[in-house]
Write an enzyme that holds these catalytic residues in place. Structure first.
Site, PDB file in Angstrom:
ATOM      1  N   SER A 668     195.508  58.755 -41.930  1.00  0.00           N
ATOM      2  CA  SER A 668     196.113  57.907 -40.928  1.00  0.00           C
ATOM      3  C   SER A 668     195.416  56.859 -40.615  1.00  0.00           C
ATOM      4  O   SER A 668     195.650  56.057 -39.929  1.00  0.00           O
ATOM      5  CB  SER A 668     195.759  59.255 -39.154  1.00  0.00           C
ATOM      6  OG  SER A 668     194.845  59.464 -39.349  1.00  0.00           O
ATOM      7  N   LYS A 711     194.323  58.577 -29.629  1.00  0.00           N
ATOM      8  CA  LYS A 711     194.513  57.331 -30.140  1.00  0.00           C
ATOM      9  C   LYS A 711     194.514  56.260 -29.083  1.00  0.00           C
ATOM     10  O   LYS A 711     193.461  55.003 -29.150  1.00  0.00           O
ATOM     11  CB  LYS A 711     194.890  57.375 -31.735  1.00  0.00           C
ATOM     12  CG  LYS A 711     194.420  58.303 -32.403  1.00  0.00           C
ATOM     13  CD  LYS A 711     195.211  58.191 -34.387  1.00  0.00           C
ATOM     14  CE  LYS A 711     194.562  59.702 -34.566  1.00  0.00           C
ATOM     15  NZ  LYS A 711     194.935  59.592 -36.075  1.00  0.00           N
TER      16      LYS A 711
END
Length: 826
Positions: A668, A711
């Site tokens: 990611s 996040k």
């Protein structure tokens, strides 16, 4: 080359959170919602159909494997469906173990209709109690004593007459018959007195010879008499034995016959009772104190002096399906859940008792296993626990294959112990085994155990989540109402139900999905009700649900707070202002139990003249996982294919996650790493007020990642602590925009223009936002326009290529030109 007129705009605030509208519900509180049997079985139509098929299918091998993540209600759904299943055509039977009078080491198994096992056990207990009084009474009766004395008198007279005849014959010849402790002997007499040895020696020789010959003949006659006496004793013994059997039969026969008539419909029981009658007759001595003069042969084979001998007539009721408190005429099939599936707990065991330093056992010490108790019904097992117990998995497969339960001692099988054990008769098995486990175990067993697919042909795959729309939200509301009603909680109002549904979407990690983690939903409902009661509320609303969620986070976020503190104090270096070349804020997720959070992490890149290698420092230091290494290789392929397709890539670059001291895994961060590399090559600074997450493919397209909400919230919290000024934001993959379920405070900040979220589909969109410089997309008309990011990257790589392949003097001149170009760019 056509450049975009303006950078990609951020997502509007309404796309950052898809809140449930309380108006979708047709009730004010959950107390108004009617009960339905399907309320607690939501979104599991596929699994329910598989369970229904497995329950109805009676062929061999159609056992059930229930797979899915923990918390989705596998056990509760299955137990509800089994409870609602129709009763079996024939109720489960009782099973007993009784003594095998022919071979005590191999006890017999008796199958009896439901409730008859306890009846037989109680009948035998009463019979044993009666025999312990009636048999001694029969043997102590005057009639029995008189008959014994008659037999004894008859044979004593025969014996006495025989010895008297020998004595008279000896006396007629001047010889006496003497009885000594050692037996009978003959001695010469004179004047009715036995002569001594000296006196005998004074007799004439012919007289001594005559006496010797007479004694020899008399000894032969005596031997014949002794043989006849032995025969008479045997006859006496047989007569007394027959008398004992006759007396015992008189005491036992009528009682056993009564039991036989009571159980006349069960031939096996009648045969067992007949064997009991014969054995009692043959071993009546165990019921009364044995008298020395009685000629009993002792206890029969299999009777141990270490255990009470009357135990041989007891009935070991192994499985009792009768429930006196349940008057239902059609009892349901047993449903047993075994939480400790050891070998012995599955197939049963034979226990032993310590007696005088030795271990002894009998059929009364046979103990049932889960397969016995679930026989005729359903056995529920956790497959991980079964696999974790030695020999349990093989024993389960063997029982299902042979369709019988065989109790065997592992110590005997492997020669580990020499204690005498039993070999009980196997019991026929008819059970539906249900295994619970995760998907990985299911597929591993399917791949590596050839017996698994044959024995477990049905899989019930429980879903993790369901799609979200108003209709499903209403069904979810009905499920919340059912949970509250089942647990005796106060009702939820519309806003409270909507808040629980929002949390379910958040748990699913997708605004268009609702989590089916019933354990988490049930816990949240209970916790919210706790805060409502503490606040003296009469119903649970959105405020209480929010308080429960906040309290849950507060209980688990000590480590998150410590990490945020390290960033705030400057111990961990994270910039949220300014711009820096080759440096970008990535986002890392930390999962601690059921609590997950994210923190920004600094990613830096350096570039230089080289041979085309991108060095992943995490991988080189053995701190990078395989997926992370794959992501770095993919972005290396993107660099080579886009910027150096027709010539060698004369670049050497290094990538690193700064101040990380554990394993880095996942791809990611590959978008952030690629942007850092492009920034270093183009010599363009990246805005540190932004963070980036997303993976890329070799075409530069940005791909979805997980934990997007955590996040964004992790970077938002750091920026908010330092003060939001409208420059802060996060770049996410466009594919993740549908997953956003951000906190209300983030949505409010975005609405006020103090925070932004961009959804990018290509690396060019990301680098434009991060650097504020057009990427210079290639529209097929040639090289990118001067000053764009891609043009500057191509120029740097061309310069590296020329330096790498130029002569030594040319390299020095090229180096001078490089410095001048760098100064002009600065």
């Amino acid at each position: 080359m056509t450049l975009p007129s303006s950078p990609l705009p951020p997502l509007p605030p309404e796309r950052l959170r898809s809140a449930c509208d309380p108006a979708v519900f047709d009730f004010d509180t959950t107390a108004e919602v009617g009960a339905s049997a399907t309320d607690l079985v939501l979104g599991q139509e596929r699994a329910v159909a598989a369970i229904d098929f497995a329950v109805g299918m009676r062929l061999d091998g159609f056992n059930l494997f229930v797979l899915g993540p923990p918390g989705v209600g596998k056990h509760s759904v299955l137990e509800r469906l089994l409870a609602a299943a129709p009763a079996p055509a024939s109720p489960p039977d009782d099973w007993c173990y009784v003594n095998n009078f022919g071979d005590a080491q191999r006890p017999r198994a008796l199958r009896l209709p439901r409730g008859r096992g306890a009846l037989l056990r109680d009948d035998m207990n009463r019979l044993l109690e009666e025999l312990q009084s009636t048999i001694p009474a029969a043997f102590d009766s005057d009639e029995y004593r008189a008959r014994v004395e008659q037999v004894d008198h008859e044979y004593n007279e025969l014996q006495q007459r025989a010895f008297e005849e020998v004595a008279r014959a000896a006396g007629a010849q001047g010889i006496a018959l003497l009885r000594t402790p050692a037996g009978f002997s003959f001695a010469p007499m004179r004047e009715r007195e036995v002569m001594g040895p000296e006196e005998f020696e004074k007799l004439p020789q012919d007289e001594r010879e005559r006496i010797g010959e007479a004694i020899t003949r008399l000894q032969q006659d005596l031997e014949k008499v002794i043989l006849r006496v032995a025969g008479w004793r045997r006859e006496r013994f047989e007569k007394l034995k027959k008398l004992n059997e006759e007396v015992t039969m008189f005491a036992v026969g009528s009682r056993v016959d009564e039991l036989a008539r009571r159980h006349a419909d069960l031939p096996e029981v009648v045969a067992y009772l007949d064997a009991v009658r014969k054995d009692v007759v043959q071993n009546a001595e165990i019921f009364h104190k044995q008298r020395p003069e009685q000629p009993f042969e002792g206890m029969a084979a299999g009777m141990s002096a270490d255990l009470p001998p009357t135990r041989r007539y007891l009935v070991n009721l192994l499985v009792d399906e009768h429930d006196a408190a349940a008057p239902a005429p059609a009892p349901a099939a047993p449903v047993l859940r075994e939480d400790n599936p050891t070998y012995a707990n599955l197939v049963g065991r034979v226990e032993h008792m310590a007696r005088f330093g030795a271990l002894v056992t009998d059929f009364n010490l046979i103990r049932p296993g889960a397969l016995h108790r679930a026989n005729g019904g359903y056995l529920l097992l956790d497959v991980a626990r079964v696999l974790g117990q030695p020999f349990a998995w093989e024993a389960l497969k063997r029982a299902l294959t042979t369709r019988e339960i065989r109790i065997e001692s592992l110590g005997q099988q492997y020669g580990l112990v020499s204690t005498v054990s039993l070999e009980p008769q196997p019991i026929p098995l008819s059970v539906k085994v249900v295994l619970f486990g995760d998907r990985q175990l299911y597929y591993l067993l399917h791949a590596y155990d050839p017996d698994f697919a044959r024995l477990f042909k049905v899989a019930a795959d429980f879903a993790d989540d369901i799609g979200r729309d108003p209709a499903r939200e209403r069904r979810y509301g009905a499920m919340i109402a059912a949970l509250a009603r089942e647990r005796g909680l106060m009702p939820f109002d519309r806003t409270g139900v909507a808040a629980v549904i929002d949390d379910a979407a958040r748990t699913a990690g997708d605004a268009g999905k609702l989590s089916l983690d019933m354990r988490r939903v049930g816990d949240l409902v209970g916790e919210a009700e706790f805060w409502a009661r503490r606040g003296n509320r009469t119903q649970v609303g959105a405020a209480e649900v929010a308080q429960a969620v906040a309290a849950r986070v507060a209980r688990a976020d000590r480590i998150r707070e410590r990490m945020a503190e390290q960033i705030a104090r400057g111990v961990v270096l994270i910039d949220t202002a300014g711009a820096t070349v080759g440096q970008v804020n990535g986002l890392a997720v930390y999962a601690l139990g059921e609590f997950a959070f994210a923190q920004p992490t600094r990613i830096t890149a350096t570039t230089r003249l080289g041979d085309g290698q991108v060095i992943d420092i995490e991988r080189e230091s053995a701190l990078g996982g395989a997926i992370h290494a794959k992501g770095v290789l993919i972005l290396s392929g993107y660099l080579a294919s886009r910027y150096s397709a027709r010539r060698a890539l004369s670049l050497s670059a290094s990538l690193v996650f700064e101040q990380t001291y554990g394993t880095v895994e996942g791809d990611s961060a590959s978008l952030a790493e690629l942007c850092a590399l492009l920034s270093s090559l183009a010599d363009l600074p990246i805005r540190q007020s932004l963070a980036v997450t997303g993976s890329v493919n070799q075409k530069g397209k940005v791909q979805a990642i997980g934990a997007v909400n955590e996040k964004i919230e992790g970077f938002f919290d750091i920026c908010a602590a330092r003060g939001l000024d409208g420059s802060h934001g996060v770049l996410i993959p466009a594919a993740n925009a549908a997953h956003l379920m951000l906190r209300e405070d983030i949505v409010a900040a975005a609405r006020a223009g103090r925070f932004a979220v961009w959804a990018v589909a290509h690396v060019d969109e990301a680098i434009e936002i991060l650097t504020g410089t057009p990427a210079g997309r290639d529209d097929g008309g040639g090289a990118p326009d001067r000053g764009t990011v891609n043009q500057r990257v191509l120029a740097k790589l061309a310069e590296y290529h020329s330096l790498r392949h130029a002569p030594a003097g040319g390299r020095r001149a090229g180096a001078v030109r490089k410095r001048r170009n760098d100064e002009r760019r600065r």
